[in-house]
Design an enzyme around this catalytic site. Structure first.
Site: not given
Length: 291
Positions: A111, A167, A254
């Site tokens: 996201d 992911h 990050s």
């Protein structure tokens, strides 16, 4: 910079993101006193380590509800909703699989807000002059830099309010991660506006995903100010499926960078168009971003 304009992909409308700790970031990166503080303390590992220990301790528990209320986090998306004992347990919370369906072709690893470049040669026209991105500096490997010369790049910026597990964007054989030491500058646009070189100066971890469809995809996770750690949860040198968890960041915003060999992918046109307008696009983990 109190807010950041970005494109909400589902509506194609411009939205505003409110910068977390915007006042502190402006002071650190744009004033003489702040710059001294940044170089003497915050960019060093000590500050991030101290904050990381605090966020892993029960003393941080009281910060959880404050953060949830302030940023209106929807806990129904996540496992263990409301059962977090420390701030970091909440920060790298696990999302329910059905909330992030895995799309076709190449998908977003996280996201966040995305910038996309079909060819790395386009980067100098986007960032501030004199702040060029050098692939050999980022990878600290001349051979790899040559391999990805004129390739494609995707940058996904995670704000502190985002889901902080990442992911695999493609299926394939995931090699062992390589860690490169570096500083701990912020990756907020407030800081990135000053220099894209931050990506090559911060601590970063990267590996290859050897994919039949998209060649050798390079995936890098980048640390930042007050990121306690970058944790890899996948098994090195194993076959992974698109959408499988690769790891997570502890406290702090990050960035994830994906780099592709030349002509191996075609990034979705809307993402490229928005980037040319100097606008990030909001994406969700598992959302299709290229083919």
């Amino acid at each position: 910079m109190d807010t950041i304009d970005y494109i909400e992909r589902s509506t194609n409308k411009i939205k505003k993101e409110y910068v977390v700790a915007k006042g502190a970031l402006r002071w650190l990166y744009y004033t003489p006193g702040g710059k001294i503080t940044l170089h003497m303390l915050l960019k060093r590992k000590l500050a991030s380590t101290i904050v990381g220990h605090f966020m892993n301790s029960p003393l941080s528990y009281n910060q959880v509800n404050k953060f949830i209320k302030k940023h209106k986090v929807d806990l129904s998306l996540y496992h263990d909703e409301g059962g977090y004992k420390t701030f970091n347990e909440f920060f790298h919370r696990r999302i329910k699989k059905e909330k992030r369906p895995i799309g076709e072709a190449l998908v977003s690893p996280a996201d966040g807000k995305l910038l996309a470049f079909q060819n790395l040669s386009h980067l100098p026209t986007f960032f501030i002059k004199g702040s060029e991105f050098a692939l050999h500096e980022f990878l600290s490997d001349e051979h790899l830099a040559e391999k990805y010369k004129d390739g494609s790049m995707v940058i996904v910026r995670l704000a502190p309010t985002d889901y902080h597990r990442y992911h695999f964007p493609v299926s394939g054989l995931a090699t062992e991660s390589k860690s490169l030491k570096g500083r701990y500058f912020s990756v907020s646009p407030v800081a990135m506006k000053k220099s894209i070189k931050i990506l090559s100066q911060n601590r970063r971890v990267f590996n290859l995903i050897k994919s039949k469809e998209y060649g050798d995809v390079l995936m890098a996770e980048i640390g930042a100010t007050l990121v306690g750690s970058i944790v890899q949860t996948y098994k090195p040198n194993s076959v992974v499926k698109k959408g499988d968890e690769k790891g997570y960041f502890a406290y702090g915003g990050s960035t994830i960078v994906l780099i592709f060999e030349k002509d191996k992918i075609t990034i979705d046109a809307d993402l490229l168009k928005n980037t040319k307008r100097h606008l990030e696009t909001e994406v969700k983990m598992g959302e299709t971003i290229g083919r």
